[in-house]
Design a protein around this motif. Structure first.
Motif, PDB file in Angstrom:
ATOM      1  N   GLN A 194       0.828  -1.203   0.000  1.00 39.15           N
ATOM      2  CA  GLN A 194       0.000   0.000   0.000  1.00 39.15           C
ATOM      3  C   GLN A 194       0.866   1.259   0.000  1.00 39.15           C
ATOM      4  N   ALA A 195       1.950   1.225   0.756  1.00 37.16           N
ATOM      5  CA  ALA A 195       2.862   2.370   0.784  1.00 37.16           C
ATOM      6  C   ALA A 195       3.488   2.582  -0.591  1.00 37.16           C
ATOM      7  N   ALA A 196       3.933   1.494  -1.224  1.00 40.65           N
ATOM      8  CA  ALA A 196       4.548   1.599  -2.551  1.00 40.65           C
ATOM      9  C   ALA A 196       3.556   2.149  -3.567  1.00 40.65           C
ATOM     10  N   LEU A 197       2.324   1.694  -3.513  1.00 35.42           N
ATOM     11  CA  LEU A 197       1.294   2.184  -4.424  1.00 35.42           C
ATOM     12  C   LEU A 197       1.054   3.677  -4.216  1.00 35.42           C
TER      13      LEU A 197
ATOM     14  N   ILE B  28       3.121   5.904  -2.938  1.00 34.13           N
ATOM     15  CA  ILE B  28       4.300   6.649  -3.377  1.00 34.13           C
ATOM     16  C   ILE B  28       4.334   6.760  -4.896  1.00 34.13           C
ATOM     17  N   CYS B  29       4.087   5.657  -5.581  1.00 31.85           N
ATOM     18  CA  CYS B  29       4.099   5.673  -7.051  1.00 31.85           C
ATOM     19  C   CYS B  29       3.014   6.578  -7.595  1.00 31.85           C
ATOM     20  N   GLU B  30       1.838   6.538  -6.999  1.00 30.58           N
ATOM     21  CA  GLU B  30       0.753   7.405  -7.463  1.00 30.58           C
ATOM     22  C   GLU B  30       1.125   8.871  -7.263  1.00 30.58           C
ATOM     23  N   ALA B  31       1.717   9.199  -6.112  1.00 26.81           N
ATOM     24  CA  ALA B  31       2.137  10.577  -5.849  1.00 26.81           C
ATOM     25  C   ALA B  31       3.195  11.025  -6.852  1.00 26.81           C
ATOM     26  N   LEU B  32       4.116  10.128  -7.185  1.00 24.28           N
ATOM     27  CA  LEU B  32       5.146  10.467  -8.175  1.00 24.28           C
ATOM     28  C   LEU B  32       4.547  10.711  -9.553  1.00 24.28           C
ATOM     29  N   LEU B  33       3.603   9.872  -9.962  1.00 22.94           N
ATOM     30  CA  LEU B  33       2.952  10.059 -11.259  1.00 22.94           C
ATOM     31  C   LEU B  33       2.193  11.387 -11.297  1.00 22.94           C
ATOM     32  N   LEU B  34       1.495  11.708 -10.209  1.00 24.30           N
ATOM     33  CA  LEU B  34       0.775  12.979 -10.157  1.00 24.30           C
ATOM     34  C   LEU B  34       1.739  14.158 -10.219  1.00 24.30           C
TER      35      LEU B  34
ATOM     36  N   ASN C 265      -7.069   7.659 -11.156  1.00 25.32           N
ATOM     37  CA  ASN C 265      -6.469   8.004  -9.872  1.00 25.32           C
ATOM     38  C   ASN C 265      -5.084   8.636  -9.980  1.00 25.32           C
ATOM     39  N   SER C 266      -4.323   8.294 -10.987  1.00 25.19           N
ATOM     40  CA  SER C 266      -2.938   8.770 -11.063  1.00 25.19           C
ATOM     41  C   SER C 266      -2.772   9.963 -11.986  1.00 25.19           C
ATOM     42  N   VAL C 267      -3.879  10.515 -12.443  1.00 19.73           N
ATOM     43  CA  VAL C 267      -3.830  11.716 -13.289  1.00 19.73           C
ATOM     44  C   VAL C 267      -4.944  12.646 -12.811  1.00 19.73           C
ATOM     45  N   ARG C 268      -4.601  13.886 -12.571  1.00 20.17           N
ATOM     46  CA  ARG C 268      -5.618  14.854 -12.164  1.00 20.17           C
ATOM     47  C   ARG C 268      -6.367  15.302 -13.401  1.00 20.17           C
TER      48      ARG C 268
END
Length: 78
Positions: free
Chosen positions: A10-13, A15-21, A73-76
């Motif tokens: 869950q933490a990795a997901l 972090i990756c989502e925050a990086l993509l955003l 979820n990974s794109v605003r």
């Protein structure tokens, strides 16, 4: 009950989502490339081979990634 491994996932997901955003917000990667990265990741799991249990886990991961793509979820998006 959650395990340490589930928390790590869950933490990795997150972090990756925050990086993509952040990459999208800064103009480093456009939306279509972010979606391409996610599609590549899903395809890797969809095409994985192994034991039935391993393949079941890969299918679950691919399904989760495809849900992220569908939900945006990974794109605003406006």
């Amino acid at each position: 009950m959650s395990t340490a491994s589930e928390h790590a996932g869950q933490a990795a997901l997150s972090i990756c989502e925050a990086l993509l955003l952040a990459m999208n917000d800064r103009g480093l990667l456009p939306e279509h490339e972010i979606v391409g990265v996610l599609r590549d990741a899903a395809a890797t799991h969809e095409n994985a081979v192994g034991t039935e249990l391993e393949m079941e886990r890969h299918r679950a991961v691919a399904e989760m990634i495809n849900t992220i793509i569908a939900g945006g979820n990974s794109v605003r998006r406006p």
